[in-house]
Write a protein that holds these residues in place. Sequence first.
Motif, PDB file in Angstrom:
ATOM      1  N   LEU A 295      11.635  -2.371  -6.476  1.00 13.61           N
ATOM      2  CA  LEU A 295      10.505  -1.898  -7.273  1.00 13.61           C
ATOM      3  C   LEU A 295      10.229  -0.597  -6.660  1.00 13.61           C
ATOM      4  CD1 LEU A 295       8.259  -4.823  -8.611  1.00 13.61           C
ATOM      5  CD2 LEU A 295      10.353  -3.698  -9.975  1.00 13.61           C
ATOM      6  N   GLY A 296      10.382  -0.253  -5.467  1.00 18.11           N
ATOM      7  CA  GLY A 296       9.738   0.754  -4.802  1.00 18.11           C
ATOM      8  C   GLY A 296       8.358   0.810  -4.479  1.00 18.11           C
ATOM      9  N   HIS A 297       7.938  -0.364  -4.177  1.00 15.93           N
ATOM     10  CA  HIS A 297       6.434  -0.591  -3.945  1.00 15.93           C
ATOM     11  C   HIS A 297       6.269  -0.206  -2.515  1.00 15.93           C
ATOM     12  CE1 HIS A 297       5.090  -3.886  -6.979  1.00 15.93           C
ATOM     13  NE2 HIS A 297       5.307  -2.454  -7.337  1.00 15.93           N
ATOM     14  N   ALA A 298       5.132   0.319  -2.202  1.00 14.25           N
ATOM     15  CA  ALA A 298       4.801   1.004  -0.787  1.00 14.25           C
ATOM     16  C   ALA A 298       4.769   0.055   0.105  1.00 14.25           C
ATOM     17  CB  ALA A 298       3.439   1.559  -0.838  1.00 14.25           C
ATOM     18  N   THR A 299       4.238  -1.323  -0.079  1.00 11.16           N
ATOM     19  CA  THR A 299       4.234  -2.520   0.676  1.00 11.16           C
ATOM     20  C   THR A 299       4.524  -3.796  -0.031  1.00 11.16           C
ATOM     21  OG1 THR A 299       1.658  -2.857   0.391  1.00 11.16           O
ATOM     22  CG2 THR A 299       2.387  -1.420   1.950  1.00 11.16           C
ATOM     23  N   ILE A 300       4.918  -4.766   0.839  1.00 12.83           N
ATOM     24  CA  ILE A 300       5.065  -6.146   0.005  1.00 12.83           C
ATOM     25  C   ILE A 300       3.860  -6.827  -0.532  1.00 12.83           C
ATOM     26  CG2 ILE A 300       4.974  -7.418   2.237  1.00 12.83           C
ATOM     27  CD1 ILE A 300       7.127  -9.074   1.148  1.00 12.83           C
ATOM     28  N   ALA A 301       2.641  -6.458   0.363  1.00 10.99           N
ATOM     29  CA  ALA A 301       1.344  -6.624  -0.218  1.00 10.99           C
ATOM     30  C   ALA A 301       1.037  -6.302  -1.556  1.00 10.99           C
ATOM     31  CB  ALA A 301       0.391  -6.333   1.052  1.00 10.99           C
ATOM     32  N   LEU A 302       1.490  -5.058  -1.951  1.00 11.74           N
ATOM     33  CA  LEU A 302       1.257  -4.673  -3.111  1.00 11.74           C
ATOM     34  C   LEU A 302       2.014  -5.521  -4.212  1.00 11.74           C
ATOM     35  CD1 LEU A 302       0.321  -2.663  -5.334  1.00 11.74           C
ATOM     36  CD2 LEU A 302       2.101  -1.138  -4.780  1.00 11.74           C
ATOM     37  N   THR A 303       3.185  -5.802  -3.755  1.00 10.54           N
ATOM     38  CA  THR A 303       3.822  -6.782  -4.841  1.00 10.54           C
ATOM     39  C   THR A 303       3.272  -8.102  -5.074  1.00 10.54           C
ATOM     40  OG1 THR A 303       5.888  -5.709  -3.827  1.00 10.54           O
ATOM     41  CG2 THR A 303       6.222  -7.782  -5.115  1.00 10.54           C
TER      42      THR A 303
ATOM     43  N   LYS B  58       8.835   4.529  -0.055  1.00 15.69           N
ATOM     44  CA  LYS B  58       9.640   3.710  -0.566  1.00 15.69           C
ATOM     45  C   LYS B  58       9.986   3.858  -2.041  1.00 15.69           C
ATOM     46  CE  LYS B  58       9.202   0.516   2.886  1.00 15.69           C
ATOM     47  NZ  LYS B  58       8.477  -0.704   2.665  1.00 15.69           N
ATOM     48  N   GLY B  59       9.439   4.725  -2.555  1.00 15.16           N
ATOM     49  CA  GLY B  59       9.687   5.288  -3.947  1.00 15.16           C
ATOM     50  C   GLY B  59      11.169   5.853  -3.814  1.00 15.16           C
ATOM     51  N   ARG B  60      11.664   6.224  -2.902  1.00 15.78           N
ATOM     52  CA  ARG B  60      13.030   7.078  -2.694  1.00 15.78           C
ATOM     53  C   ARG B  60      13.896   5.717  -2.303  1.00 15.78           C
ATOM     54  NH1 ARG B  60      13.815  12.410  -2.292  1.00 15.78           N
ATOM     55  NH2 ARG B  60      15.719  11.783  -1.000  1.00 15.78           N
TER      56      ARG B  60
END
Length: 398
Positions: A344-352, A248-250
Motif C-alpha cells: 500500500l505504500g504506507h510510511a510505517t507498518i504501525a499505520l497499517t 515508502k510511497g515510491r
Amino acid sequence: MSISRNPKNNRWYVLVDVPTGPDGKRRRRGVGGFKTKREAKAAEAEALRRIRDGVFVEPSRLTLGAYLTEMWLPSMRNQVRATTLGGYRHNVRAYLVPRLGNIRLQQLTTARVGAFYGELVVSGGREGRPLSPKTVRYVHTTLRRALRDAMADGLVVRNVAAQARPPRARRVEMRTWTAEQVGIFLASVREDRLYAAWLLLATLGMRRGELLGLRWADVDLNEGRIAIRHTLVMVDGKPAMAEPKTAKGRRSLTLAPEVLDSLRVHHAHQVAERLSQGTDYSDSGLVITAEDGRPMHPETLSGVFVRRAKRAGLPPIRLHDLRHSVASILLARGVHPKVVSDMLGHATIALTLDTYSHVIPSLQQEAANVVVAAVLDPAATAPQPGREGQVRAITSGS
C-alpha cells in the motif's frame, strides 16, 4: 518614552525607543491612535514590559490579508510542495482574506480566530452552506503556519492561532467490500473502457492519484511490474504531477497475469483511440486518461466508480474505500501486515495496523490457534518450504 496628543485628529500617541542591533543603538517608533490618554498610558506600560522582556515587536499597520498575499504566500513557493502551496493559496483566498483580511496582523486575537472557525462551520461553504470540520482544521493549519512564520520574522509577539481551538474532525467511517463483492464489481465492468484501472485499484490497492499518475514508462509489460513514482494532483484546478509524499510511497509492484493481460489490452485500445482522433488526441504518456488522452480529473474517476458500483447493485462505498477493501481482504486472508504495508505504500507498518485494526481481532484469534496447535502438535504445523519466498514476491520497494 513620551506621550503626546495630535491636535488634528485628537488622538494620543506613544513614542517608543526601540533597541536595535548588537551596538545597542535605539530608534524611535510611534504607537498610536488611542482615543484617551489612559489607553496611551496602558500601551506605554505594555511596551516597556515587552522591551524589558526582549519580546517587543515594532508596531505595524500591516493587515493580515496583506501579509498573507504579499509576503507569506510568495515566501512559501520554494518551501513546500506545489499541492501544499495550492491548498494554502485556496484557504487564504477563499476563507482567510474575505473574513479576516482587513484586521491588522498585530491586532488579531485568539478569540477572534476562534469565532472565525465557528463562522466557517456554520456558513463558510459555498452559498453560505456549512463547512466540514476537516476543511476548517486545514484552514487552521494554514493560519497557524503563517502566524508562526510572522512571529519568526518579528512581525507579531505570539501566534494567536496556536491557542485557538478548531472543531474536532469527524472520523470518516470506513466501508469496505468483501472479496465476493469486489469480484462482482470486476465482473460487471469487464467490458468497461477503464477495466484495467478498476483491476489495478481492486488488486493492488493503489491510491487514486497514483493510478492517474502512472505512466507507460513506469510499466514493464515484459517483467510484469509497475513502478509507483508519481501521483497526479490538482493544483489550482489543474492537473499536475507530484512525487509521493513519503519514501515508502515510491515502490515497485508485481502484477498478476490477469492484471498484466488487462494492461496489454488497454494499451492496444489506447493506441486505437490515438489513431482515430489524430491531431485532436493529446498524448500525455499516462496509462489511465480521458478519451482524448489528457489526464483524467480525479473526481471524474470517482464519479464513474460510484455509478458503476450502483449499476452492479453493490453497497455504496467511496473509491478510496476500494483500497481499504484490498487491505482488509489481504489481512483477513493471512498475508503478513508488513507485506500489506509495503504494497500500500504506507510510511510505517504501525499505520497499517492502526488503520485496519478492525481486522486484527480475527488475526489474533488465528495466531492463538496456531500457537496452541504448534505446542500440542508440532509436526502438523511445521512451516511449508517456499512459502516465505512466495510472500516476498508480492511486492518490493524501489
